[in-house]
Design a protein around this motif. Structure first.
Motif, short mmCIF file in Angstrom:
data_model
loop_
_atom_site.label_atom_id
_atom_site.label_comp_id
_atom_site.label_asym_id
_atom_site.label_seq_id
_atom_site.Cartn_x
_atom_site.Cartn_y
_atom_site.Cartn_z
N ALA A 235 32.62 22.09 37.91
CA ALA A 235 32.76 21.22 39.07
C ALA A 235 33.18 19.86 38.55
CB ALA A 235 31.44 21.13 39.83
N VAL A 236 34.38 19.44 38.93
CA VAL A 236 34.97 18.22 38.35
C VAL A 236 35.23 17.19 39.44
CG1 VAL A 236 36.93 17.33 37.03
CG2 VAL A 236 36.06 19.63 36.55
N GLU A 237 34.88 15.96 39.14
CA GLU A 237 35.16 14.85 40.05
C GLU A 237 35.89 13.75 39.29
OE1 GLU A 237 31.55 13.52 41.85
OE2 GLU A 237 31.01 15.50 42.64
N ASN A 238 37.13 13.50 39.70
CA ASN A 238 37.96 12.45 39.08
C ASN A 238 37.97 12.55 37.56
OD1 ASN A 238 38.65 11.23 41.60
ND2 ASN A 238 36.63 10.23 41.63
N GLY A 239 38.15 13.77 37.07
CA GLY A 239 38.27 13.99 35.63
C GLY A 239 36.96 14.14 34.89
N LYS A 240 35.83 13.99 35.58
CA LYS A 240 34.54 14.11 34.92
C LYS A 240 33.86 15.41 35.33
CE LYS A 240 29.99 11.94 34.48
NZ LYS A 240 29.11 10.81 34.92
N VAL A 241 33.39 16.16 34.33
CA VAL A 241 32.68 17.41 34.61
C VAL A 241 31.26 17.06 35.03
CG1 VAL A 241 31.80 19.56 33.62
CG2 VAL A 241 34.06 18.70 32.93
N VAL A 242 30.91 17.42 36.26
CA VAL A 242 29.57 17.11 36.76
C VAL A 242 28.64 18.32 36.71
CG1 VAL A 242 30.41 15.27 38.24
CG2 VAL A 242 30.23 17.59 39.17
N LYS A 243 29.20 19.52 36.60
CA LYS A 243 28.37 20.72 36.48
C LYS A 243 29.13 21.80 35.73
CE LYS A 243 25.06 20.39 38.52
NZ LYS A 243 23.85 19.62 38.15
N VAL A 244 28.42 22.47 34.82
CA VAL A 244 28.98 23.58 34.04
C VAL A 244 28.20 24.84 34.41
CG1 VAL A 244 29.56 24.44 31.74
CG2 VAL A 244 29.45 21.96 32.15
N ILE A 245 28.92 25.87 34.86
CA ILE A 245 28.28 27.07 35.39
C ILE A 245 28.80 28.31 34.67
CG2 ILE A 245 27.91 28.45 37.48
CD1 ILE A 245 28.51 25.87 39.10
N ASN A 246 27.89 29.17 34.24
CA ASN A 246 28.29 30.44 33.65
C ASN A 246 29.01 31.28 34.69
OD1 ASN A 246 28.26 32.55 31.59
ND2 ASN A 246 26.79 33.59 32.90
N ALA A 247 30.06 32.00 34.26
CA ALA A 247 30.86 32.79 35.21
C ALA A 247 31.31 34.08 34.57
CB ALA A 247 32.08 31.97 35.67
N SER A 248 31.75 35.01 35.42
CA SER A 248 32.31 36.28 34.95
C SER A 248 33.47 36.65 35.86
CB SER A 248 31.23 37.38 35.00
OG SER A 248 31.76 38.62 34.59
N SER A 249 34.65 36.83 35.28
CA SER A 249 35.85 37.11 36.07
C SER A 249 36.32 38.55 35.85
CB SER A 249 36.96 36.11 35.70
OG SER A 249 37.35 36.29 34.35
N GLY A 250 37.56 38.85 36.27
CA GLY A 250 38.09 40.21 36.19
C GLY A 250 38.10 40.76 34.77
N ASN A 251 37.69 42.03 34.63
CA ASN A 251 37.57 42.61 33.30
C ASN A 251 38.84 43.30 32.80
OD1 ASN A 251 37.66 45.05 34.68
ND2 ASN A 251 35.49 45.52 34.39
N GLY A 252 39.91 43.27 33.58
CA GLY A 252 41.17 43.82 33.12
C GLY A 252 41.32 45.31 33.27
N GLU A 253 40.31 46.00 33.79
CA GLU A 253 40.38 47.45 33.93
C GLU A 253 40.96 47.83 35.29
OE1 GLU A 253 36.54 49.05 33.25
OE2 GLU A 253 36.44 48.36 31.17
N THR A 254 41.46 49.06 35.39
CA THR A 254 41.94 49.56 36.68
C THR A 254 40.79 50.23 37.43
OG1 THR A 254 42.62 51.65 35.67
CG2 THR A 254 44.28 49.91 35.82
N TYR A 255 40.90 50.23 38.75
CA TYR A 255 39.88 50.86 39.56
C TYR A 255 40.51 51.40 40.85
CZ TYR A 255 39.91 46.48 42.27
OH TYR A 255 40.28 45.40 43.03
N GLU A 256 39.85 52.38 41.45
CA GLU A 256 40.32 52.99 42.67
C GLU A 256 39.55 52.45 43.87
OE1 GLU A 256 42.83 55.22 42.82
OE2 GLU A 256 43.11 55.12 40.64
N ALA A 257 40.24 52.18 44.95
CA ALA A 257 39.59 51.72 46.18
C ALA A 257 40.40 52.18 47.37
CB ALA A 257 39.45 50.21 46.19
N LYS A 258 39.79 53.02 48.20
CA LYS A 258 40.42 53.52 49.42
C LYS A 258 41.78 54.14 49.14
CE LYS A 258 38.07 50.80 52.93
NZ LYS A 258 38.23 49.94 54.12
N GLY A 259 41.86 54.93 48.10
CA GLY A 259 43.07 55.67 47.79
C GLY A 259 44.13 54.90 47.04
N ALA A 260 43.89 53.64 46.72
CA ALA A 260 44.87 52.84 45.98
C ALA A 260 44.29 52.44 44.63
CB ALA A 260 45.26 51.61 46.78
#
Length: 343
Positions: A235-260
């Protein structure tokens, strides 16, 4: 060579670090498909194969219609994080706030507990070799020279206060190493390029003492920055980091959902929050639930999750802990139109 967290080089430190990481990866295997990432909208009727994100995704998305498209699937970028088993459930967390206690059955690494001299317990009538029964105080285990999940002590309180002062997401200095503290330690280890096991050894403690904090990429305004390489939300305000939060994004694997078929990919670029749901939101791709998501491109959102490991594990969204998402909504803001920069 990967930089280790800095636990002491003796056998106990090594065994514990190995068990913690192993349990996080193995326990995580069961949950990646229960969290809703990349499932904000219905897929188009002809989306029978993986697609690639279009160039238009680099601009803020308009308010989707009732027939809005599903998250755009794309070729994945190789992740520097382990992804073959990159799921995050089974964390044992009882607070719904990130990863939980790594493993309930760890403890026996083939060595006896400190002070566990079974042949001369006090009161068993056996001599300690000094002409009398052994003093019970001599059986008290020594405190390990590292801090890990489950410890309750003053030194944990000092660690929590230090992390909070540096801007890592910590809401309570309660001297108990629980899920929230673990999330903050993950974030510190990521920022410092250290081994991400949540154990505070010499190197992790030094990073805290030295005030290691990631730098912002933007210089003006209120911006949500997402660092894919280090798996952090800033969370950044005018170039200053005010909060650092652990995160987890896409793992790069393929997956099936509703036939696609889709690829669990988090696109990089400059976006903006274009839609937000102030509730537990069920994925239309039936991938699970998202807590208070803020969508910034297609079906990709920053959202709360009960499980946020130290590595990429989502279907494309960016997971943070539920309490961190509450902070983004209720304290920091990030309303529609807030810039989101992913790099």
């Amino acid at each position: 060579m990967r930089v280790m967290h800095g636990k002491p080089a003796h056998g106990v430190g090594t065994a514990v670090g190995t068990r913690v990481l192993g349990t996080l990866g193995a326990v995580a295997l069961t949950a990646g498909l229960l969290s809703a990432c990349g499932g904000g909208e219905e897929p188009p009727a002809d989306s029978a194969a993986t697609s690639s994100p279009s160039p238009e995704e680099s601009t803020p998305s308009p308010e989707p219609s009732a027939e809005e498209q599903e998250p755009e699937a794309s070729a994945s970028e190789p992740s520097s994080e382990p992804s073959g088993d990159a799921t995050d459930e089974g964390s044992g967390n009882d607070s719904g706030d990130g990863t939980g206690k790594p493993g309930e059955d760890e403890g026996d690494d083939g060595s006896s507990e400190p002070g566990d001299d079974r042949s001369s317990e006090p009161g068993d009538g056996k001599s300690d070799g000094k002409g009398g029964d052994k003093d019970p105080k001599e059986d008290k285990p020594e405190k390990p020279d590292y801090i890990e999940y489950g410890e309750v002590s003053n030194r944990v309180g000092k660690l929590q206060q230090r992390l909070k002062d540096l801007g890592y997401f910590v809401t309570s200095v309660d001297k108990a190493y629980g899920s929230e503290t673990q999330q903050a330690v993950f974030a510190l280890q990521k920022a410092g390029g250290l081994y991400r096991d949540g154990v505070v050894g010499d190197a992790t403690q030094k990073a805290a003492d030295d005030g290691v904090v990631p730098k912002a990429r933007t210089s003006s305004g209120k911006v949500l920055e997402i660092d894919i390489d280090r798996q952090l939300v800033l969370a950044v305000e005018n170039g200053k980091v005010v909060k650092v939060i652990n995160a987890s994004s896409g793992n790069g694997e393929t997956y099936e959902a509703k036939g696609a078929t889709y690829t669990a990919y988090t696109p990089r670029g400059s976006f903006a929050v274009y839609r937000e749901e102030n509730r537990m939101y069920a994925s239309r791709l039936e991938l699970g639930d998202m807590w208070r998501p803020k969508f910034f491109t297609g079906g990709i959102a920053v959202h709360g999750s009960a499980s946020v490991p130290a590595f990429p594990a989502s279907h494309g969204c960016v997971r943070v802990s539920n309490s961190a998402m509450d902070w983004i909504w209720d304290t920091w803001g990030a309303p529609s139109g807030t810039p989101v920069v992913v790099y």
